[in-house]
Motif scaffolding. Structure first.
Motif, mmCIF file in Angstrom:
data_model
loop_
_atom_site.group_PDB
_atom_site.id
_atom_site.type_symbol
_atom_site.label_atom_id
_atom_site.label_comp_id
_atom_site.label_asym_id
_atom_site.label_seq_id
_atom_site.Cartn_x
_atom_site.Cartn_y
_atom_site.Cartn_z
ATOM 1 N N ILE A 1 0.843 -1.194 0.000
ATOM 2 C CA ILE A 1 0.000 0.000 0.000
ATOM 3 C C ILE A 1 0.877 1.242 0.000
ATOM 4 O O ILE A 1 1.751 1.401 0.863
ATOM 5 N N ALA A 2 0.649 2.142 -0.965
ATOM 6 C CA ALA A 2 1.385 3.404 -1.001
ATOM 7 C C ALA A 2 0.648 4.491 -0.223
ATOM 8 O O ALA A 2 1.270 5.323 0.436
ATOM 9 N N ASP A 3 -0.685 4.473 -0.290
ATOM 10 C CA ASP A 3 -1.470 5.470 0.434
ATOM 11 C C ASP A 3 -2.922 5.001 0.495
ATOM 12 O O ASP A 3 -3.315 4.078 -0.227
ATOM 13 N N VAL A 4 -3.678 5.640 1.354
ATOM 14 C CA VAL A 4 -5.118 5.401 1.460
ATOM 15 C C VAL A 4 -5.753 6.783 1.466
ATOM 16 O O VAL A 4 -5.592 7.546 2.431
ATOM 17 N N CYS A 5 -6.445 7.119 0.379
ATOM 18 C CA CYS A 5 -6.811 8.516 0.129
ATOM 19 C C CYS A 5 -8.318 8.705 -0.038
ATOM 20 O O CYS A 5 -9.044 7.794 -0.441
ATOM 21 N N GLY A 6 -8.764 9.906 0.226
ATOM 22 C CA GLY A 6 -10.135 10.303 -0.044
ATOM 23 C C GLY A 6 -10.176 11.744 -0.495
ATOM 24 O O GLY A 6 -9.293 12.539 -0.162
ATOM 25 N N ARG A 7 -11.201 12.063 -1.286
ATOM 26 C CA ARG A 7 -11.355 13.429 -1.802
ATOM 27 C C ARG A 7 -12.837 13.802 -1.775
ATOM 28 O O ARG A 7 -13.692 13.039 -2.199
ATOM 29 N N ILE A 8 -13.132 15.007 -1.293
ATOM 30 C CA ILE A 8 -14.482 15.540 -1.324
ATOM 31 C C ILE A 8 -14.432 16.910 -1.977
ATOM 32 O O ILE A 8 -13.698 17.796 -1.527
ATOM 33 N N ASP A 9 -15.172 17.073 -3.064
ATOM 34 C CA ASP A 9 -15.263 18.365 -3.745
ATOM 35 C C ASP A 9 -16.668 18.922 -3.585
ATOM 36 O O ASP A 9 -17.664 18.204 -3.779
ATOM 37 N N TYR A 10 -16.748 20.200 -3.234
ATOM 38 C CA TYR A 10 -18.026 20.905 -3.237
ATOM 39 C C TYR A 10 -18.036 21.851 -4.420
ATOM 40 O O TYR A 10 -17.175 22.727 -4.538
ATOM 41 N N VAL A 11 -19.008 21.675 -5.304
ATOM 42 C CA VAL A 11 -19.127 22.501 -6.506
ATOM 43 C C VAL A 11 -20.388 23.339 -6.386
ATOM 44 O O VAL A 11 -21.498 22.810 -6.360
ATOM 45 N N GLN A 12 -20.222 24.651 -6.305
ATOM 46 C CA GLN A 12 -21.371 25.540 -6.231
ATOM 47 C C GLN A 12 -21.706 26.050 -7.618
ATOM 48 O O GLN A 12 -20.831 26.215 -8.476
ATOM 49 N N PRO A 13 -22.979 26.303 -7.916
ATOM 50 C CA PRO A 13 -23.354 26.828 -9.230
ATOM 51 C C PRO A 13 -22.607 28.117 -9.547
ATOM 52 O O PRO A 13 -22.585 29.053 -8.740
ATOM 53 N N GLY A 14 -21.962 28.132 -10.698
ATOM 54 C CA GLY A 14 -21.165 29.287 -11.082
ATOM 55 C C GLY A 14 -19.739 29.231 -10.589
ATOM 56 O O GLY A 14 -18.913 30.086 -10.944
ATOM 57 N N GLY A 15 -19.407 28.224 -9.777
ATOM 58 C CA GLY A 15 -18.044 28.058 -9.285
ATOM 59 C C GLY A 15 -17.237 27.134 -10.188
ATOM 60 O O GLY A 15 -17.670 26.737 -11.273
ATOM 61 N N ALA A 16 -16.051 26.779 -9.725
ATOM 62 C CA ALA A 16 -15.196 25.871 -10.488
ATOM 63 C C ALA A 16 -15.815 24.479 -10.530
ATOM 64 O O ALA A 16 -16.160 23.911 -9.488
ATOM 65 N N THR A 17 -15.973 23.935 -11.718
ATOM 66 C CA THR A 17 -16.571 22.616 -11.886
ATOM 67 C C THR A 17 -15.552 21.521 -11.599
ATOM 68 O O THR A 17 -14.356 21.794 -11.418
ATOM 69 N N LEU A 18 -16.016 20.283 -11.599
ATOM 70 C CA LEU A 18 -15.085 19.165 -11.432
ATOM 71 C C LEU A 18 -14.091 19.132 -12.578
ATOM 72 O O LEU A 18 -12.925 18.772 -12.383
ATOM 73 N N GLN A 19 -14.523 19.508 -13.766
ATOM 74 C CA GLN A 19 -13.591 19.557 -14.893
ATOM 75 C C GLN A 19 -12.567 20.670 -14.680
ATOM 76 O O GLN A 19 -11.369 20.466 -14.935
ATOM 77 N N ASP A 20 -13.009 21.835 -14.220
ATOM 78 C CA ASP A 20 -12.071 22.921 -13.935
ATOM 79 C C ASP A 20 -11.018 22.478 -12.923
ATOM 80 O O ASP A 20 -9.859 22.912 -12.983
ATOM 81 N N ARG A 21 -11.409 21.593 -12.008
ATOM 82 C CA ARG A 21 -10.519 21.161 -10.930
ATOM 83 C C ARG A 21 -9.628 19.989 -11.330
ATOM 84 O O ARG A 21 -8.842 19.505 -10.520
ATOM 85 N N GLY A 22 -9.768 19.516 -12.565
ATOM 86 C CA GLY A 22 -8.908 18.435 -13.041
ATOM 87 C C GLY A 22 -9.350 17.052 -12.630
ATOM 88 O O GLY A 22 -8.593 16.088 -12.788
ATOM 89 N N VAL A 23 -10.593 16.909 -12.104
ATOM 90 C CA VAL A 23 -11.085 15.578 -11.750
ATOM 91 C C VAL A 23 -11.199 14.725 -13.008
ATOM 92 O O VAL A 23 -10.976 13.519 -12.991
#
Length: 463
Positions: free
Chosen positions: A322-344
């Motif tokens: 195991i190299a790591d055990v990771c989690g990610r939570i993104d909150y996207v508000q209307p008009g804010g940076a999208t998941l695509q903008d964030r590189g997801v």
């Protein structure tokens, strides 16, 4: 439960309108909201933009009285005609009255008939108080009123203003008062599997009035160890994941709360159902599904919480560790940076994912092993990791609906944790480069989400 009628403004538009309506002189001012609509059955108006009526153009401006120029309304009508938009005429109440005055009623009966002559049905009026609260109402062509039950502004914080005056003082987090407000809201969970079932369990027990469940998959014995409310009997009968979960919700919440849809989020039926929600939780394991969730959130101005987990591995001699055990939570508000903008995801990764599905032989060198990257594990024991990430996802919603943090929610647009390093990092909204979003507030315009594959079937196709 009937979902409340709703008017939604992105936080950036709400701020712009608020600044204009309260310039600091204590006099009424006016603007016109240009609104798309969601597909039925729920009535939701989505403010795309606003025509700000110049203060100097108003023939009369007083602390409790305003006379608008007709040219402003004509300008709004011209813009609304292009995409069949609804208009909401909004003015300020500097004195703080959260209600419509007798003069407001008289003005509406003079103004509304002209809108219905020039445009299609469903237009309205609204008032804003100095604290930014909005009260709105709609009219039909015969001037019958349709109350707007709630006006929502999803930004760094999630704000709702209810027409009945309830929750004027924002509820405290983790209280029954917060639960009572959530009982008026609809949440949508996309993906009801390892992480999604844990998210759905929390929001169902938190008290959301309706919980939409969307997943195309069926239960298998190999995933019973990580999907809440799954059973051996359900796996043997290949029961749909959403149906199994909905049955469990009935046992502790009763009928009418869980709304299951056994379909891909890429289907028109799923997009239409998700458009009815007040908040979306994206708990999927493909980039394509995240892309659709991104588009739904932008098109219908719905706040989006996206969660993902990963267990990267590394070579350790002739074995794997195991190299790591990771989690990610993104909150996207209307008009804010999208998941695509964030590189997801990006166009390249979306295409690569498609090729893996369509032509797996072309990507034999890429090991797709689910949770543990590089390890072929059919039934990974990851429920503890899923619960950790799912809890953080729902807590993120609570923090924005009922703020309790010592720091601003703007600093928590993304949360990433590493269990191996015992570390948690936060990224603020302003750190992401935000690109123009042509889908923002698109609403029910065809084709849905701007995707030809989601265009409404022609009449002959329905036969």
């Amino acid at each position: 439960m009937t979902s409340p009628t709703n008017l939604t403004l992105a936080a950036s538009l709400h701020e712009r309108v608020h600044r204009h309506l309260f310039p600091g002189d204590g006099l009424e001012a006016a603007a016109i909201l240009l609104c798309s609509r969601t597909p039925g059955p729920r009535i939701r108006l989505l403010a795309q933009d606003a025509v700000l009526v110049p203060h100097a153009a108003c023939t009369q401006r007083h602390a409790d009285y305003l006379v608008w120029p007709g040219m402003a309304i004509e300008d709004a009508i011209d813009r609304a005609e292009v995409n069949d938009l609804s208009l909401v005429l909004i003015h300020s109440h500097p004195g703080g009255l959260f209600g419509f005055s007798q003069h407001d009623d008289q003005s509406d009966h003079l103004t509304m008939p002209g809108l219905f002559q020039a445009l299609g049905p469903l237009h309205g009026t609204a008032v804003m108080t100095p604290d930014g609260a909005i009260l709105a109402r709609l009219y039909q062509a015969d001037l019958t009123q349709i109350p707007i039950d709630v006006v929502s502004v999803p930004g760094d914080d999630l704000k709702w203003w209810w027409a009945d005056g309830q929750f004027a003082k924002r509820p405290m987090a983790f209280t029954s008062h917060a639960r009572d407000e959530m009982a008026r809201l609809t949440a949508c969970v996309i993906g009801v599997s390892g992480t999604g079932s844990v998210v759905a369990e929390q929001i169902a027990r938190l008290g959301f009035g309706q919980v939409i469940l969307i997943d195309f998959d069926k239960l298998e014995e190999r995933n019973l160890n990580r999907i809440l409310n799954s059973t051996l009997q359900g796996a043997k009968s290949e029961q749909a994941k959403v149906e199994a979960f909905a049955e469990a919700v009935v046992r502790y919440r009763g009928d009418g709360v869980a709304i299951p849809l056994n379909a891909s989020i890429s289907s028109r039926e799923a997009v239409l159902l998700a458009s009815q929600a007040d908040v979306i939780f994206s708990c999927v394991d493909t980039l394509d599904a995240r892309h659709i969730a991104d588009l739904i959130a932008a098109s219908f101005l719905i706040p989006l919480f996206d969660v993902g987990v990963s267990i990267p591995t590394r070579k350790a001699g002739e074995s794997v560790a195991i190299a790591d055990v990771c989690g990610r939570i993104d909150y996207v508000q209307p008009g804010g940076a999208t998941l695509q903008d964030r590189g997801v995801y990006d166009p390249v990764s979306l295409r690569a994912e498609y090729l893996r599905r369509a032509a797996p032989n072309a990507h034999l060198e890429e090991i797709q092993a689910g949770y543990l990257k590089g390890v072929a594990e059919q039934a990974p024991a990851v429920i503890s990791l899923n619960m950790r990430a799912a809890s953080a996802c729902v807590i993120e919603f609570i923090a924005r609906a009922y703020p309790f943090r010592h720091s601003s929610n703007a600093e928590h647009a993304r949360t990433e944790f590493s269990l191996a390093a015992n570390d948690e990092d936060f990224t603020e909204e302003g750190s992401f480069k935000k690109l123009p979003n042509p889908n923002l507030g698109r609403g029910a315009m065809e084709p849905l989400l701007g995707l030809p594959s989601l265009r409404a079937p022609k009449a002959k196709d329905k036969q």
